[in-house]
Design an enzyme around this catalytic site. Structure first.
Site: not given
Ligand code: IPM
Ligand code: MG
Length: 354
Positions: A138, A249
């Site tokens: 990231y 997720d």
């Molecule tokens: C999360 C989201 C974020 C991430 C995005 C919105 C940048 O998916 O908080 O999981 O990838 O961390």
């Molecule tokens: Mg996410």
């Protein structure tokens, strides 16, 4: 207790409004809260030309905790990356050093039927995913897009973790495991990636300081599979930023809906940002159908982790359970026979149940 409230985009403002309503109800019972709002994400870009304006960052820095909605929207997708709404949440995490992201995935007994897996597979599931939040691919440099000699374009990102970054999230993982059933599973891709090899070495070293915790390691592809095969084998999972994004997720769906999952992102002193793990869902924004429970449960986490108000946090969580028990459901967790309610009604019901 000073709270910076950053509602953001899409369904962000509606769900955050419900959480504030719940906090307001607790304030009436004596909880001393000072709340100040600021724009963030696309909403901030619209008014200030910047997804994370200096004034918003300042407010977040000076607050004791931050309650965050969600950011993002199709109308911002063509902007240069630095101006995109997602940069606001990434910037806040980085600027405030919020490296430890707690994402509990717990199945409410009332929602067992809402899961995409069979009830016996998920019933009683209670996992904590601890995601490293300020490193990895990231944030790794170099990254970019370039033209190769043959004229075609190439995109590149860099996955990297320093020893100290791994060490501090590992410690957070072991500390979390100590408070639960003392089992920690570290997830990596050690069979392929150097970053993961170092990750596994450092986590194994840190384990020596926590004799009472049983540490296991798992490759991320296997972890993705095991989460669907037998999620109850896990207690605390500690992993890097990218893998944690994906696995959290996935884990959320086991609980019935991503609309149920709160999160806390903490710095070394437990100052935190609290947000639902779902996104801004622009397709349902403004329609009073979004599930506010993940945000309301995030407010409970805020009371617990940043303000040591366990009792108030428990009250919120119990109120949510009660509302579910009564059969109230937003669209995402609705099933035939249940009472379908909108965002505002769900918030009202939680307040009433308090
Ligand atoms: C999360 C989201 C974020 C991430 C995005 C919105 C940048 O998916 O908080 O999981 O990838 O961390
Ligand atoms: Mg996410």
């Amino acid at each position: 207790m000073k709270i910076a409230v950053l509602p953001g985009d899409g369904i962000g403002p509606e769900i955050v409004a419900q959480a504030i309503k719940v906090l307001g109800a607790l304030a009436k019972d004596g909880l001393k809260l000072e709340i100040e709002q600021a724009p963030v994400g696309g909403a901030a870009y619209d008014v200030a030309g910047d997804p994370l304006p200096a004034a918003t960052l300042k407010l977040a820095r000076e607050a004791d905790a931050i309650l965050f909605g969600a950011v993002g929207g199709w109308q911002y997708d063509q902007l240069p990356r630095a101006k995109r709404p997602e940069q606001a949440i990434l910037g806040l995490r980085k600027e405030l050093g919020l490296f430890a992201n707690l994402r509990p995935a717990k199945v409410f007994p009332q929602l067992v039927e809402a899961s995409s897996l069979r009830p016996e597979v998920v019933s009683g599931m209670d996992i904590l995913i601890l995601r490293e939040l300020t490193g990895d691919i990231y944030f790794g440099q170099p990254r970019g897009m370039r033209k190769l000699e043959n004229g075609e374009r190439e995109g590149f990102d860099t996955m990297r973790y320093s020893e100290s970054e791994i060490r501090r999230i590992a410690h957070a993982g072991f500390r979390a495991a100590m408070k639960r059933t003392k089992r920690l599973c570290s997830v990596d891709k050690c069979n392929v990636l150097e970053t993961s090899q170092l990750w596994r070495e450092v986590v194994t070293e840190v384990a020596l300081e926590y004799a009472g915790v049983e540490l296991s390691h798992m490759y991320v592809d296997n972890a993705a599979m095991q989460l669907l095969r037998d999620p109850k084998q896990f207690d605390v999972i500690v992993t890097g930023n990218m893998f944690g994004d994906i696995l959290s997720d996935e884990a959320s769906m086991l609980t019935g809906s991503i609309g149920m999952l709160p999160s806390a992102s903490l710095d070394a002193n437990n100052k935190g940002l609290y947000e639902p793990i779902h996104g801004s869902a622009p397709d349902i924004a403004g329609k009073d159908v979004a599930n506010p429970l993940a945000t309301i449960l995030s407010a409970a986490m805020m009371l617990r982790y940043s303000f040591n108000q366990d009792q108030a946090a428990n009250r919120i969580e119990a109120a949510v359970a009660k509302v579910l028990e009564r059969g109230l459901r937003t669209a995402d967790i609705h099933r035939p026979g249940a009472e379908k309610v909108g965002t505002v009604k769900m918030g009202d019901a939680v307040v009433a149940a308090l």
